[in-house]
Scaffold this motif. Structure first.
Motif, mmCIF file in Angstrom:
data_model
loop_
_atom_site.group_PDB
_atom_site.id
_atom_site.type_symbol
_atom_site.label_atom_id
_atom_site.label_comp_id
_atom_site.label_asym_id
_atom_site.label_seq_id
_atom_site.Cartn_x
_atom_site.Cartn_y
_atom_site.Cartn_z
ATOM 1 N N UNK A 54 4.844 45.178 42.738
ATOM 2 C CA UNK A 54 3.526 45.519 43.287
ATOM 3 C C UNK A 54 2.946 44.241 43.846
ATOM 4 N N UNK A 55 1.758 44.336 44.460
ATOM 5 C CA UNK A 55 1.240 43.188 45.196
ATOM 6 C C UNK A 55 1.101 41.937 44.316
ATOM 7 N N UNK A 56 0.515 42.092 43.128
ATOM 8 C CA UNK A 56 0.297 40.907 42.285
ATOM 9 C C UNK A 56 1.628 40.270 41.881
ATOM 10 N N UNK A 57 2.627 41.116 41.581
ATOM 11 C CA UNK A 57 3.943 40.587 41.213
ATOM 12 C C UNK A 57 4.572 39.838 42.378
ATOM 13 N N UNK A 58 4.475 40.425 43.577
ATOM 14 C CA UNK A 58 5.045 39.788 44.764
ATOM 15 C C UNK A 58 4.360 38.449 45.040
ATOM 16 N N UNK A 59 3.038 38.422 44.880
ATOM 17 C CA UNK A 59 2.303 37.173 45.104
ATOM 18 C C UNK A 59 2.733 36.111 44.091
ATOM 19 N N UNK A 63 4.244 32.617 45.344
ATOM 20 C CA UNK A 63 3.556 31.349 45.082
ATOM 21 C C UNK A 63 4.276 30.507 44.027
ATOM 22 N N UNK A 64 5.296 31.060 43.383
ATOM 23 C CA UNK A 64 6.149 30.245 42.507
ATOM 24 C C UNK A 64 7.310 29.690 43.330
ATOM 25 N N UNK A 65 7.968 30.564 44.098
ATOM 26 C CA UNK A 65 9.157 30.154 44.856
ATOM 27 C C UNK A 65 8.806 29.198 45.999
ATOM 28 N N UNK A 66 7.530 29.208 46.431
ATOM 29 C CA UNK A 66 7.165 28.321 47.541
ATOM 30 C C UNK A 66 7.383 26.851 47.181
ATOM 31 N N UNK B 60 3.141 31.135 34.043
ATOM 32 C CA UNK B 60 2.995 29.677 33.926
ATOM 33 C C UNK B 60 2.803 29.040 35.295
ATOM 34 N N UNK B 61 3.583 29.513 36.278
ATOM 35 C CA UNK B 61 3.446 28.982 37.634
ATOM 36 C C UNK B 61 2.074 29.315 38.217
ATOM 37 N N UNK B 62 1.556 30.496 37.877
ATOM 38 C CA UNK B 62 0.249 30.892 38.395
ATOM 39 C C UNK B 62 -0.852 29.989 37.819
ATOM 40 N N UNK B 63 -0.701 29.602 36.539
ATOM 41 C CA UNK B 63 -1.671 28.667 35.923
ATOM 42 C C UNK B 63 -1.533 27.286 36.565
#
Lengths: 198, 256
Positions: A54-59, A63-66, B60-63
């Motif tokens: 879903x959108x939050x999971x994709x984001x 934003x981790x893989x970037x 963790x990455x989001x934090x």
């Protein structure tokens, strides 16, 4: 090492290549899911080939893989520039050479028997791919931070312009990957060289 | 930054999610897809098949991204402003329910409750709030879904209001609670940003019900869902409380 075939791809190129392949897979699949939340073209990507659920999971994935994608690309670019590899492998590339090689391609005479040398079509192909990845990161920063980094966004026509730039840079990279994978499979020893180095 | 373990999705949330105009499934689908990534395990050596470990790594990455964004946040950098002819009319409605379900707030009985590290916690009536000095901003609202729309908001500078009520401006968070059960929390530097506004009007008209009557907190430096509507309570606090969407996985800082 005397007696051995020379190394075509040094270890750092091979490692950054495969990390890049993995990072692009994550970025593209999660990016498609994000696009699907508010498409600006009359199509969506099939959810089955997206990442995040879903959108939050994709984001979260995006934003981790970037960091992996950008950090790895930075290492690759720094190595390519400072080792002289880019200068040696990708330049010079002249319009005349490109036209000649495109002609050779359509006559079925464009070879790449020597894996250590790129023909002009390959050169321009890799240059465009590298530039597209740089544009992906710049437009990604513009979308992520359209206020803090508004100078970058305004180069692309603001936030909405940056979204389109990001999309087309993605399409360029995906197009590159498609051709690149087909070519690698047609010339399996090139794939082997990217694993073993020679 | 301490953060409570997020609650499991309850049935009410699922219904709210289903009512959203965007393509939302529940977190379960997220877990399922995260597990589907198991095919990539051979590339990473990480246990991505265990979806809960993937989920906690992403959390963790989001934090980490919250901290990066707080560091990138320049308290003096202003969001671009636009001419009034650029205002989108009608302005899009967005919420976790449809427009006709937006809460009805009675202006006669409305009270803004104040709590936490605030010297004067007497509640404010709408009349008192409307008497605050006001300014207008025409800025771009950017939704987490990706779309954006330019709007015109009029209201009081939030930093002026916080000073007026004697809020502890060294407290790290401001939590905002709303008439529809929604809540969110923001960092103090954003609360004090010159364009952060307690908005009472949209496009020169008293804030319509669907846009958050009687007031919303407008922050052109944050994604749309961080801009709460129908605010009924403001708390200045040391305690991290997340938010309605944030606790389901959306990035907390969500700065622009």
């Amino acid at each position: 090492m005397a007696g051995k075939t020379p190394l075509i791809h040094p270890l750092i190129v091979r490692v950054t290549h495969w990390i890049n392949a993995f990072a692009i897979l994550l970025m593209v699949m999660s990016g498609w899911r994000i696009y699907n939340a508010a498409p600006f073209f009359p199509f969506r990507f099939p959810p089955e080939i997206t990442l995040g659920g879903w959108l939050a999971g994709a984001l979260q994935w995006h934003f981790a893989a970037m960091w992996l994608f950008a950090g790895n690309l930075l290492i690759y670019l720094a190595f390519g520039i400072f080792s002289g590899r880019f200068r040696m492998k990708l330049f010079p590339v002249t319009p005349r050479a490109i036209l000649t090689d495109i002609g050779a391609f359509f006559r079925g005479k464009l070879g790449h028997a020597d894996l250590s040398m790129y023909n002009a079509v390959q050169k321009i192909f890799y240059i465009v791919a590298i530039l597209a990845m740089i544009v992906l990161i710049a437009s990604g920063i513009a979308i992520w931070k359209p206020v803090q980094m508004q100078e970058i966004a305004s180069l692309m026509g603001g936030y909405e312009g940056a979204r389109r730039v990001h999309f087309f840079a993605m399409a360029t990279v995906v197009g590159f990957v498609a051709v690149h994978v087909v070519m690698a499979l047609l010339v399996p020893k090139s794939l082997l060289a990217m694993v073993r180095g020679r | 930054m301490r953060r409570p373990r997020r609650p499991l999705v309850d049935a009410r949330d699922v219904i709210r999610d289903a009512a959203k105009p965007m393509d939302l499934t529940t977190r379960r689908a997220f877990l399922k897809h995260a597990a589907g990534l198991g095919t990539l395990t051979f590339l990473t050596g990480c246990d991505v098949v265990d979806s809960s470990s993937a989920e906690s790594a992403l959390e963790t990455m989001s934090r980490f991204n919250d901290r990066v964004q707080a560091a990138l946040f320049n308290p003096h950098k202003l969001a671009p402003e636009y001419p009034s002819s650029w205002v989108m009319r009608p302005f899009p409605f967005n919420g976790f329910y449809s427009a006709d379900q937006a809460p009805e707030v009675d202006p006669a009985t409305y009270k803004l409750e104040l709590a936490g590290k605030i010297a004067d916690t007497r509640p404010w009536t709408l009349e008192q709030l409307y008497a605050l000095p006001q300014t207008t901003q025409i800025t771009r609202h950017i939704c987490v879904e990706g779309w954006s729309a330019i709007g015109s908001w009029t209201g009081a500078r939030f930093s002026d209001f916080l000073q007026r009520i004697g809020a502890d401006l060294k407290a790290p968070y401001v939590t905002l609670r709303c008439a529809d059960g929604y809540f969110t929390s923001i960092d103090m530097p954003t609360a004090l940003h010159p364009q952060t506004q307690l908005s009472f009007a949209f496009d020169n008209e008293i804030l319509p019900r669907i846009y958050g009557f009687p007031m919303k907190l407008r922050m052109p430096t944050k994604l749309g869902f961080k801009n709460p509507k129908h605010i009924t309570a403001i708390e200045v606090t040391d305690r991290f409380q997340g938010g309605y969407w944030e606790n389901q996985g959306y990035n907390w800082f969500s700065g622009l």
